[in-house]
Motif scaffolding. Structure first.
Motif, PDB file in Angstrom:
ATOM      1  N   ILE A 288       0.876  -1.182   0.000  1.00  0.00           N
ATOM      2  CA  ILE A 288       0.000   0.000   0.000  1.00  0.00           C
ATOM      3  C   ILE A 288       0.905   1.222   0.000  1.00  0.00           C
ATOM      4  O   ILE A 288       1.861   1.288   0.776  1.00  0.00           O
ATOM      5  N   ARG A 289       0.603   2.178  -0.861  1.00  0.00           N
ATOM      6  CA  ARG A 289       1.364   3.432  -0.887  1.00  0.00           C
ATOM      7  C   ARG A 289       0.438   4.595  -0.570  1.00  0.00           C
ATOM      8  O   ARG A 289      -0.678   4.652  -1.082  1.00  0.00           O
ATOM      9  N   ILE A 290       0.901   5.500   0.287  1.00  0.00           N
ATOM     10  CA  ILE A 290       0.141   6.710   0.562  1.00  0.00           C
ATOM     11  C   ILE A 290       1.038   7.920   0.367  1.00  0.00           C
ATOM     12  O   ILE A 290       2.277   7.805   0.394  1.00  0.00           O
ATOM     13  N   THR A 291       0.410   9.062   0.152  1.00  0.00           N
ATOM     14  CA  THR A 291       1.140  10.315  -0.038  1.00  0.00           C
ATOM     15  C   THR A 291       0.671  11.324   1.001  1.00  0.00           C
ATOM     16  O   THR A 291      -0.261  11.086   1.769  1.00  0.00           O
ATOM     17  N   TRP A 292       1.318  12.476   0.989  1.00  0.00           N
ATOM     18  CA  TRP A 292       0.983  13.526   1.941  1.00  0.00           C
ATOM     19  C   TRP A 292      -0.492  13.920   1.827  1.00  0.00           C
ATOM     20  O   TRP A 292      -1.146  14.197   2.828  1.00  0.00           O
ATOM     21  N   ALA A 293      -1.017  13.952   0.609  1.00  0.00           N
ATOM     22  CA  ALA A 293      -2.405  14.377   0.401  1.00  0.00           C
ATOM     23  C   ALA A 293      -3.399  13.444   1.082  1.00  0.00           C
ATOM     24  O   ALA A 293      -4.510  13.861   1.440  1.00  0.00           O
ATOM     25  N   ASP A 294      -3.016  12.184   1.275  1.00  0.00           N
ATOM     26  CA  ASP A 294      -3.945  11.222   1.883  1.00  0.00           C
ATOM     27  C   ASP A 294      -4.280  11.549   3.329  1.00  0.00           C
ATOM     28  O   ASP A 294      -5.311  11.098   3.845  1.00  0.00           O
ATOM     29  N   PHE A 295      -3.428  12.336   3.990  1.00  0.00           N
ATOM     30  CA  PHE A 295      -3.702  12.669   5.392  1.00  0.00           C
ATOM     31  C   PHE A 295      -4.911  13.591   5.534  1.00  0.00           C
ATOM     32  O   PHE A 295      -5.443  13.739   6.642  1.00  0.00           O
ATOM     33  N   ALA A 296      -5.346  14.190   4.440  1.00  0.00           N
ATOM     34  CA  ALA A 296      -6.535  15.046   4.484  1.00  0.00           C
ATOM     35  C   ALA A 296      -7.814  14.214   4.553  1.00  0.00           C
ATOM     36  O   ALA A 296      -8.889  14.761   4.822  1.00  0.00           O
ATOM     37  N   ARG A 297      -7.720  12.907   4.305  1.00  0.00           N
ATOM     38  CA  ARG A 297      -8.892  12.027   4.315  1.00  0.00           C
ATOM     39  C   ARG A 297      -8.561  10.726   5.056  1.00  0.00           C
ATOM     40  O   ARG A 297      -8.542   9.640   4.454  1.00  0.00           O
ATOM     41  N   PRO A 298      -8.287  10.824   6.342  1.00  0.00           N
ATOM     42  CA  PRO A 298      -7.819   9.649   7.106  1.00  0.00           C
ATOM     43  C   PRO A 298      -8.816   8.500   7.144  1.00  0.00           C
ATOM     44  O   PRO A 298      -8.409   7.333   7.108  1.00  0.00           O
ATOM     45  N   GLU A 299     -10.114   8.822   7.199  1.00  0.00           N
ATOM     46  CA  GLU A 299     -11.109   7.746   7.247  1.00  0.00           C
ATOM     47  C   GLU A 299     -11.084   6.910   5.976  1.00  0.00           C
ATOM     48  O   GLU A 299     -11.177   5.677   6.020  1.00  0.00           O
ATOM     49  N   LEU A 300     -10.933   7.578   4.820  1.00  0.00           N
ATOM     50  CA  LEU A 300     -10.881   6.863   3.546  1.00  0.00           C
ATOM     51  C   LEU A 300      -9.635   5.995   3.465  1.00  0.00           C
ATOM     52  O   LEU A 300      -9.695   4.840   3.014  1.00  0.00           O
ATOM     53  N   VAL A 301      -8.506   6.540   3.896  1.00  0.00           N
ATOM     54  CA  VAL A 301      -7.258   5.771   3.889  1.00  0.00           C
ATOM     55  C   VAL A 301      -7.416   4.522   4.753  1.00  0.00           C
ATOM     56  O   VAL A 301      -7.047   3.408   4.351  1.00  0.00           O
ATOM     57  N   ALA A 302      -7.968   4.695   5.951  1.00  0.00           N
ATOM     58  CA  ALA A 302      -8.141   3.557   6.859  1.00  0.00           C
ATOM     59  C   ALA A 302      -9.086   2.514   6.268  1.00  0.00           C
ATOM     60  O   ALA A 302      -8.844   1.296   6.392  1.00  0.00           O
ATOM     61  N   THR A 303     -10.140   2.967   5.618  1.00  0.00           N
ATOM     62  CA  THR A 303     -11.093   2.035   5.001  1.00  0.00           C
ATOM     63  C   THR A 303     -10.412   1.203   3.923  1.00  0.00           C
ATOM     64  O   THR A 303     -10.612  -0.020   3.835  1.00  0.00           O
ATOM     65  N   ARG A 304      -9.605   1.841   3.106  1.00  0.00           N
ATOM     66  CA  ARG A 304      -8.901   1.123   2.040  1.00  0.00           C
ATOM     67  C   ARG A 304      -7.902   0.119   2.604  1.00  0.00           C
ATOM     68  O   ARG A 304      -7.755  -0.994   2.076  1.00  0.00           O
ATOM     69  N   ILE A 305      -7.217   0.514   3.668  1.00  0.00           N
ATOM     70  CA  ILE A 305      -6.258  -0.402   4.283  1.00  0.00           C
ATOM     71  C   ILE A 305      -6.986  -1.623   4.854  1.00  0.00           C
ATOM     72  O   ILE A 305      -6.533  -2.766   4.704  1.00  0.00           O
ATOM     73  N   ARG A 306      -8.119  -1.393   5.485  1.00  0.00           N
ATOM     74  CA  ARG A 306      -8.898  -2.517   6.031  1.00  0.00           C
ATOM     75  C   ARG A 306      -9.370  -3.456   4.928  1.00  0.00           C
ATOM     76  O   ARG A 306      -9.405  -4.676   5.115  1.00  0.00           O
ATOM     77  N   LYS A 307      -9.746  -2.898   3.772  1.00  0.00           N
ATOM     78  CA  LYS A 307     -10.171  -3.739   2.653  1.00  0.00           C
ATOM     79  C   LYS A 307      -9.030  -4.626   2.160  1.00  0.00           C
ATOM     80  O   LYS A 307      -9.242  -5.808   1.859  1.00  0.00           O
TER      81      LYS A 307
END
Length: 318
Positions: free
Chosen positions: A289-308
């Motif tokens: 999984i790769r994330i960028t600085w912009a992903d911190f603006a939407r933490p819930e979405l990032v967490a949901t994707r990681i859980r998937k």
């Protein structure tokens, strides 16, 4: 990472010095309008070209010197200002405000200004030191101070950066926290103490670690070594969940600057990084999984994707 500090000695020019050199107030104003001088704050100036050449952090350091030039001689840089003076990477703290504390206990802190917060409190001889020609609170004291300014994430990043730079030890930080447990904001300090991790190497990694905590993700293992079939180290990934077969990499500017080889273009670096990711996946069979600085603006979405991704791994789909 501690940033090498620019020497700022003698750059601040006070109004009284400019007047003593033969300039008048109208002439000083004209030099400011002509962009020969830069007014740092009321009564303090610097050469305009010098100001333009400075980083945001060094501008804060210069502002701090302008504040101290007109403050009481016992005034020390503390809180955010002490950490900036140390070259510690911060996030979320405004750098247009200088923080100070006086070492002569019992004296009034003074009035808060737009660009200066003189804090109350007792700063003993054991809590301060001279750095780059100015008096500052010690690393551990500064770490505790910033955790009281509000916001766990901001304080955690500051503490992690100091720990990783070996500017202080965890014991020194916890001693400060225990000594000031009755200070306003110290409940934040307690949570920062629980979450602090010296292994994290950048502000981006600090922020992801906090995101994982806030979103209730399984705690990842930072700086995880990946070895090939012969036991040779082939990569170190930013975070890993070994039991789940997932690893995560944070893509940020600091990583590009730190790991790019001399003469290597950005495209060449990204290709090499991609080959490294493929190799790790082939050796481990894990998912990246790769994330960028912009992903911190939407933490819930990032967490949901990681859980998937984790759920898919657990079910054997991935």
């Amino acid at each position: 990472m501690i940033t090498p500090q620019v020497d700022l000695e003698g750059l601040v020019q006070l109004r009284r010095d400019l007047l003593a050199s033969g300039l008048t107030d109208p002439q000083i104003d004209r030099l400011v309008r002509a962009k020969v001088l830069k007014r740092i704050r009321y009564g303090a100036y610097v050469a305009y070209e010098t100001w333009e050449s400075l980083s945001i952090d060094d501008r804060h350091r210069l502002l701090a010197r302008a504040v101290r030039a007109r403050a009481h001689s016992s005034t020390a840089l503390t809180h955010v200002s002490s950490l900036v003076e140390r070259g510690i990477s911060l996030w979320g703290f405004p750098l247009d405000v200088v923080h100070t504390t006086r070492t002569d206990s019992g004296q009034r802190a003074g009035r808060k200004r737009r660009d200066w917060v003189p804090h109350r409190g007792i700063l003993g001889a054991e809590d301060c030191e001279e750095l780059n020609g100015v008096l500052v609170s010690t690393a551990a004291r500064s770490a505790f101070e910033v955790t009281t300014l509000g916001g766990v994430e901001r304080g955690l990043i500051a503490v992690n950066r100091l720990l990783h730079a070996k500017a202080m030890t965890m014991d020194e930080f916890t001693e400060q926290a225990a000594a000031h447990r009755d200070w306003p904001g110290s409940l934040t300090t307690n949570l920062v103490t629980h979450l602090a991790d010296s292994r994290l190497e950048s502000v981006g990694e600090d922020r992801f670690s906090y995101l994982a905590f806030r979103q209730g993700l399984v705690k990842p293992e930072p700086q995880f070594d990946v070895r090939d079939e012969q036991g040779v180290l082939v990569a170190r990934v930013d975070f890993a969940w070994p039991d789940l077969g997932v690893f995560l990499e944070f893509d940020g500017k600091i990583k590009y600057e730190r790991h790019r080889r001399e003469g290597e273009s950005l495209d060449e670096f990204l290709m090499r990084e991609k080959r490294r990711e493929v190799l790790v996946c082939q050796i481990t069979g894990w998912t990246c999984i790769r994330i960028t600085w912009a992903d911190f603006a939407r933490p819930e979405l990032v967490a949901t994707r990681i859980r998937k991704v984790m759920a898919a791994r657990n079910s054997g789909v991935a």
